[in-house]
Design an enzyme around this catalytic site. Structure first.
Site, PDB file in Angstrom:
ATOM      1  N   ARG A   1       5.949  21.032  -7.717  1.00 26.08           N
ATOM      2  CA  ARG A   1       6.641  22.177  -7.390  1.00 26.08           C
ATOM      3  C   ARG A   1       7.534  21.599  -6.923  1.00 26.08           C
ATOM      4  O   ARG A   1       8.759  20.878  -7.519  1.00 26.08           O
ATOM      5  CB  ARG A   1       5.561  21.428  -5.813  1.00 26.08           C
TER       6      ARG A   1
ATOM      7  N   ALA B   1       0.330  19.721  -3.636  1.00 26.99           N
ATOM      8  CA  ALA B   1      -0.616  20.265  -2.115  1.00 26.99           C
ATOM      9  C   ALA B   1      -1.699  20.837  -3.326  1.00 26.99           C
ATOM     10  O   ALA B   1      -2.217  22.003  -3.206  1.00 26.99           O
ATOM     11  CB  ALA B   1       0.051  21.576  -1.712  1.00 26.99           C
ATOM     12  N   SER B   2      -1.828  20.360  -4.677  1.00 31.92           N
ATOM     13  CA  SER B   2      -3.202  21.297  -5.691  1.00 31.92           C
ATOM     14  C   SER B   2      -2.917  22.757  -6.047  1.00 31.92           C
ATOM     15  O   SER B   2      -1.759  22.832  -6.326  1.00 31.92           O
ATOM     16  CB  SER B   2      -4.505  21.025  -4.568  1.00 31.92           C
ATOM     17  N   HIS B   3      -4.267  22.800  -5.828  1.00 32.04           N
ATOM     18  CA  HIS B   3      -4.054  24.631  -6.679  1.00 32.04           C
ATOM     19  C   HIS B   3      -2.901  25.531  -5.755  1.00 32.04           C
ATOM     20  O   HIS B   3      -2.914  26.753  -5.928  1.00 32.04           O
ATOM     21  CB  HIS B   3      -4.874  25.260  -7.303  1.00 32.04           C
TER      22      HIS B   3
ATOM     23  N   THR C   1      -2.216  22.148 -10.577  1.00 34.68           N
ATOM     24  CA  THR C   1      -1.199  21.384 -10.885  1.00 34.68           C
ATOM     25  C   THR C   1      -1.585  19.410 -10.638  1.00 34.68           C
ATOM     26  O   THR C   1      -0.099  19.188 -11.519  1.00 34.68           O
ATOM     27  CB  THR C   1      -0.772  21.607  -9.387  1.00 34.68           C
TER      28      THR C   1
END
Length: 503
Positions: A59, A110-112, A257
């Protein structure tokens, strides 16, 4: 600012980009200070002797948040191992890996979720922190003023992904019973990392001899320009399916992610996720040792239960939430029930052999081992789940609760369903009902060929409703019957059910 708005289950999560951001570098610094002191208190040793590893996914806000969290740990007086780009499962594995062994670790992810979101996941030797512990961390962090505090601890860059990659390579060699350098010669694997942290898996495949032509989106790009990095996303799955067909590969693998979730695609582009993924890994584990118990979340299909039973296993449905599923599997093992797997329909999978860590990349690695063995027999992964009975129709509906006390309104609705099922001949309460209410139906001339599950969301004012039918028209029939029971309940928006019935 209400710091507790950053709490999301057992994670910290917020908006980290744009005018409305509420997860700032300053907050990350405070959380780093809090975690260092939390560990010192937990381990009963001076904070100067505490070491914390910190990593991030791709990210765009990740580098700044990692640096800020690292400075927070150092301002508390503890020491930092900066892993840079990493995966969530690797952050835990570092704690139990000789040569690293920090007292705790933090993953910035924040994962997906969309590019503007980010968060922090915290690990100790026993596993991820629970919601109560994360709440304590946030409360501690809210009381710090980091400006002007000197860094008395150290920050050292020490990448961990190469070590983690070698651990996965060792698992493949062990699984194939060989110590040759390139045990995957002849296997063609397409890797889709969704521009997240998992692109290195293609390197691993190549190093082990696999052909990776057709792999895509391996480069980290925190804007996620190609598709949402989520194995449950239809566009993402369509993309990897097309890539596998175009390349003529044996299979494809796709990660979210931060690589704690994954799915695979068979040689013909057929998606193997959700119930199909659970069936596949269950078949592999039960083939090795029949009689074991597979723990899943509550929304798995009736066909999956039959499949697991046919392979000689026991299917144990439990509450949604990957921590719930994992904790229940651990509890069952402690009681003497042999349980090798805890897995959510979303793709969170934790194997007993891997410390019950929800690690999508480890799951895929186990599947790669079986794919190689099947290739040598002229078969493919899909052959293992050819007998899985899948529903003719399925639907997921979210019913918004408008009542001020949403939990009470949701419980009233669920109780109304239970009360009706207690005397309606054609409504059967599932014997393994452990969350909300699961009702099965005898549709047409069949038996137990349709079901719905109505449950209350853990955090949101929502009643998620899952419906599956093995016969055409069954979903509408069950929804109509459910609406007749619930239509007088106040404070719940039933428009989505009516829309589905009228469609």
């Amino acid at each position: 600012m209400d710091w507790m708005k950053l709490k999301s289950g057992s994670d910290v999560r917020g908006t980290a980009v744009g005018e409305n951001k509420n997860l700032t570098p300053e907050i990350a610094t405070c959380l780093g200070m809090a975690f260092a002191n939390f560990l010192a208190e937990r381990l009963e040793k001076p904070v100067s002797e505490v070491t914390v590893a910190i990593g991030r996914d791709s990210r765009i806000s990740g580098p700044a948040l990692l640096q800020a969290a690292a400075e927070g740990v150092a301002k508390a007086g503890a020491n930092v191992l900066n892993f840079g780009m990493c995966s969530t499962p690797a952050m835990y594995m570092s704690i139990i890996t000789p040569g690293f062994e920090p007292d705790g670790s933090v993953m910035i992810t924040a994962s997906h979720h969309p590019y503007d979101k980010n968060g922090l996941k915290f690990f100790v030797k026993e596993g991820g922190l629970d919601g109560k512990q994360v709440g304590k961390l946030i409360e501690m962090a809210s009381g710090y003023q980091p400006d002007g505090v000197e860094l008395t601890g150290t920050i050292v860059e020490k990448p961990f992904l190469p070590t983690y990659k070698e651990q996965l390579a060792d698992r493949i060699r062990r699984g194939l019973g060989t110590d040759v350098q390139k045990p995957l010669l002849g296997l063609h694997v397409v890797v889709d990392a969704g521009n997240g942290a998992g692109g290195f898996y293609a390197e691993l495949m190549e190093e082990l001899g696999a052909w990776t032509e057709g792999s895509q989106f391996l480069e980290p790009d925190g804007m996620f320009p190609n598709h949402v990095p989520n194995p449950e996303n239809a566009q993402a799955m369509a993309s990897i399916s097309e890539a596998v067909r175009k390349a003529g590969a044996d299979l494809g693998v796709i990660f979210d992610t931060d690589c704690d979730r994954a799915a695979v695609v068979d040689y013909d582009g057929s998606e193997i996720n959700r119930n199909r993924l659970i069936a596949l890994i269950s078949a592999i584990l039960l083939d090795e040792k029949p009689g074991q118990t597979i723990v899943t979340d509550s929304v798995t299909s009736a066909g999956l239960k039959k499949f697991i039973n046919d392979w000689g296993g026991e299917h144990y449905r439990y509450k949604r939430g990957y921590r719930n599923v994992i904790d229940e599997a651990i509890r069952l093992n402690e009681e003497g029930v042999s349980c090798p797997l805890a897995i959510e329909t979303s793709g969170h999978a934790a194997l007993k052999e891997n410390h019950f860590l929800d690690d999508g990349m480890y799951l895929v690695t186990v599947l790669i081992v079986r794919a190689m063995k099947l290739k040598q027999e002229g078969k493919n992964l899909g052959s293992l789940i050819a007998d899985l009975q899948e529903p003719v129709e399925s639907k997921e509906i979210r019913l918004n609760i408008t009542a001020e006390d949403f939990r009470d309104a949701g419980k009233v609705a669920i109780q109304k369903v239970l009360d009706h099922a207690s005397y309606a001949d054609d409504w059967h309460i599932a014997p393994d009902n452990r969350e909300g209410v699961r009702i099965s139906f005898d549709l047409g001339d069949g038996m137990d060929n349709g079901w719905f599950l109505l449950r209350l969301s853990v955090h949101d004012p929502v009643l998620p409703l899952n419906v599956e039918s093995d016969v055409p028209g069954g979903v509408k029939s069950m929804l109509s019957a459910l609406y007749d029971v619930l239509k007088d309940c106040e404070g719940i928006d039933f428009a989505p059910i009516l829309k589905a019935i009228e469609a």
